[in-house]
Design an enzyme around this catalytic site. Structure first.
Site, PDB file in Angstrom:
ATOM      1  N   GLU A 439       1.125  -3.460  -0.119  1.00 17.84           N
ATOM      2  CA  GLU A 439       2.076  -3.150   0.962  1.00 17.84           C
ATOM      3  C   GLU A 439       2.053  -1.646   1.290  1.00 17.84           C
ATOM      4  O   GLU A 439       3.071  -1.052   1.631  1.00 17.84           O
ATOM      5  CB  GLU A 439       3.481  -3.639   0.565  1.00 17.84           C
ATOM      6  CG  GLU A 439       4.461  -3.860   1.707  1.00 17.84           C
ATOM      7  CD  GLU A 439       3.918  -4.699   2.847  1.00 17.84           C
ATOM      8  OE1 GLU A 439       3.418  -5.807   2.590  1.00 17.84           O
ATOM      9  OE2 GLU A 439       3.988  -4.226   3.997  1.00 17.84           O
ATOM     10  N   GLY A 440       0.878  -1.066   1.159  1.00 13.00           N
ATOM     11  CA  GLY A 440       0.692   0.367   1.424  1.00 13.00           C
ATOM     12  C   GLY A 440       0.826   1.169   0.137  1.00 13.00           C
ATOM     13  O   GLY A 440       1.891   1.203  -0.466  1.00 13.00           O
TER      14      GLY A 440
END
Ligand SMILES: Cc1cc2nc3c(=O)[nH]c(=O)nc-3n(C[C@H](O)[C@H](O)[C@H](O)COP(=O)(O)OP(=O)(O)OC[C@H]3O[C@@H](n4cnc5c(N)ncnc54)[C@H](O)[C@@H]3O)c2cc1C
Length: 597
Positions: A439-440
């Site tokens: 998610e980054g």
């Protein structure tokens, strides 16, 4: 092996006192969320987490998910637990009421989600991804798509996945190559997605994949990516399941942690092409993903809080039972449990104070998310949206990085036994490791913070928040409690360090973004450290007011004040180093040539 017990008192304190439940219930959309409702929901969730999910955590880790002939089987007990989970209505907690959900605000869903993650993060990823798909459909799905997919995703009869990553497209999603060719009212999808969490399994009757892909004439880069719904089984007009779609799981990964959660390579369109339905408009897929990201990134930040809490509980139990050595100054007599050694106490308090600070910040962000959506005043909605936008990369980056530190300290408290798998402490560390990557990554969160957030708006929201932090000093000064006034100097110093570093980012970003990028992660960690101190100082003041009023659990409030003082004296001083690193450290990061590494 310890048993998970949800930290209900702290959760309720944060929601009701620190975040301010009154502000939430004042919004017409959330007026039914009374303290009684919260107590009932959290109490039942705590039981489910402890009795159903926690007992499967270790066995799930040991056994892992298995792939045989394209079929993925979760570890023993997971499918039954999932049936219990959906039957009890847990999947529908935050779902929209018009599609069968219970419509509870994020600020109530957060502690519940924290419990699932503490008890069994690998399991929790499945409903979490379903809620990501629901978020996308809520924001951009057509009425027909919402009607067809949302009720079953909300009930949990079907689960959802997010298909962004390809081998050449990870942090940089503009490199996505999966193709979507129009055909009548749908598209044919061809390509390979990697690392897809819960991409295949037999716990639910259908899986709804959200897939990023390019249409044939799409422009290069971020502006040419579209978003598609690709069901594992096609859905007939009457809602019944039809033929199997052209998507299959070709392998699952062998990972460092979250073994029970299958991480799949999904192949789309080996035959005539998987049937997919466009969400919203062509070429706006990444834009839609960014809208959803606040929700997903907050969820992953919360995973950090949850794993840190679980690691703390495990270490605390060990520290209270492991006998080793005598108390300092004692040459004879009984040996003591290790919690009597000051350094073990320091480690436990480091864990505890960080967790409470992280929880407070994550729940505060979720309340702002609720206000950004439901506040009746447009100006307040916008103000809260800007606040959430600033906080999200901090919650995601800081809480997940800290969870790794906290879980590692948990291993340390166990001594040699901590390094042994059977003890269970390593699983939390192994599971926590991914939270700072998916998610980054933390680097991507930091780039978002300095670029799209602080740099882009010239520090407007950042300085507004710093202004609120500065305002707390007067309240700390007025306190009669020396455990509170003792926090003042370090807090003030930390806030000023953050202000100086923020000004440096604002001034430097337009002329030298490379220099800002070089110190963006320390800047993000500075924000987390100071915002955590802000939360703890506010918590101490609220706890002191409760003590003065003689209401509530006095022991809890005294512990909160002491924990806040520990945070101010042991964690907040790190802000000084981080601020110095930000304003003077960029050049040395950029000093070496590639060949010199
Ligand atoms: C267990 C697991 C589950 C996952 N689940 C899913 C899922 O369900 N769906 C899905 O789509 N994906 C999923 N992912 C993929 C995950 O989101 C990516 O691995 C992640 O975004 C990083 O991409 P990457 O692996 O290609 O690393 P890269 O992008 O190659 O990054 C490598 C390193 O370079 C740094 N870096 C790269 N670009 C920049 C930049 N511009 N600025 C600063 N630093 C940079 C990164 O921070 C990192 O340290 C999962 C991954 C794993 C391991």
């Amino acid at each position: 092996m310890s048993t998970y017990a949800a930290p209900l008192k702290d959760m309720q304190f944060v929601i009701e006192e620190l975040v301010g439940l009154a502000d939430i219930t004042a919004m017409p959309a959330c007026s039914e969320v009374t303290p009684d409702v919260i107590e009932a929901v959290l109490g039942e969730a705590a039981k489910f987490a402890a009795e159903v999910l926690d007992p499967l955590n270790r066995s799930g880790d040991v056994q892992g998910a298995q792939l045989t002939d394209g079929k993925v089987t979760p570890p023993r007990g997971f499918a039954e637990a999932y049936q219990q989970f959906t039957a009890a209505g847990w999947n529908s907690l935050a779902g929209q009421t018009e599609f069968g959900g219970q419509g509870l605000p994020h600020v109530v869903a957060m502690p519940v989600q924290e419990m699932w993650n503490s008890a069994n993060m690998a399991f929790c990823l499945c409903p979490m991804l379903t809620s990501g798909v629901l978020e996308a459909l809520t924001i951009r799905g057509s009425p027909a798509q919402q009607k067809m997919f949302m009720p079953k995703l909300i009930s949990g009869e079907w689960t959802g996945t997010m298909n962004l990553t390809e081998s050449q497209a990870g942090s940089d999603l503009s490199a996505v190559r999966t193709r979507a060719v129009p055909e009548g009212d749908h598209y044919r999808i061809h390509g390979t997605k990697i690392f897809i969490t819960w991409g295949e399994h037999d716990m639910s009757r259908n899986i709804i994949h959200l897939v990023l892909a390019r249409t044939p004439d799409a422009p290069e880069g971020v502006k040419g990516i579209s978003l598609f719904i690709v069901p594992k089984f096609l859905v007939n007009a009457d809602g019944s399941l039809g033929a199997r779609n052209d998507v299959k799981c070709v392998s699952i990964e062998h990972k460092m942690g979250i073994h029970a959660s299958p991480t799949c390579v999904l192949s789309y369109g080996d035959g005539e092409g998987a049937i997919g339905y466009l969400v919203g408009e062509e070429n706006r897929g990444l834009e839609y993903m960014f809208i959803m990201m606040n929700h997903a990134r907050l969820g992953v930040g919360l995973e950090g809080v949850a794993l840190a809490e679980r690691a703390y509980q495990h270490a605390r139990e060990y520290a209270k039972t492991r006998v080793q050595g005598r108390a300092i100054g004692q040459k004879s007599g009984d040996r003591v449990t290790i919690i009597h050694h000051p350094d073990v106490r320091r480690m436990l308090l480091t864990m505890k104070s960080q967790i409470e600070a992280m929880r407070a910040l994550a729940y505060t962000a979720s309340a702002a998310l609720d206000k950004s959506r439901h506040h009746p005043d447009e100006k307040e909605r916008r103000r809260n949206q800007a606040y959430v936008d600033l906080l999200i990369p901090i919650v995601k980056g800081w809480c997940t990085e800290q969870s790794i530190e906290v879980a590692s300290t948990g291993v340390q408290i166990h001594g040699g036994m901590g390094f042994i798998e059977e003890t269970g402490a390593t699983q939390y560390l192994r599971d926590a490791r991914i939270t700072a990557i998916y998610e980054g990554t933390t680097g991507i969160q930091a780039a978002d913070l300095v670029g799209r957030k602080v740099g882009y708006e010239k520090g407007a929201t950042a300085f507004a928040v710093i202004g609120e932090m500065r305002g707390l000093d007067a309240e700390l000064a007025r306190s009669q409690n020396t455990d509170i006034t003792a926090q003042r100097d370090n807090f003030k110093h930390a806030v000023e360090g953050l202000a100086v570093a923020t000004q440096w980012v604002v001034d430097t970003f337009p002329k030298d973004p490379n220099a800002v990028a070089a110190v963006s992660v320390p800047y993000l960690m500075l924000w987390g450290t100071v915002a955590g101190g802000w939360m703890m100082a506010r918590a101490a003041l609220l706890a002191d007011a409760k003590l003065a009023a003689g209401t509530g659990d006095a022991d809890f409030y005294r512990t909160k004040i002491a924990t806040a003082r520990f945070y101010a004296e042991h964690i907040l001083p790190q802000a000084d180093c981080l601020a110095t690193e930000v304003v003077s450290g960029a050049a040395s990061v950029l000093a070496l040539t590639e060949a010199q590494f």
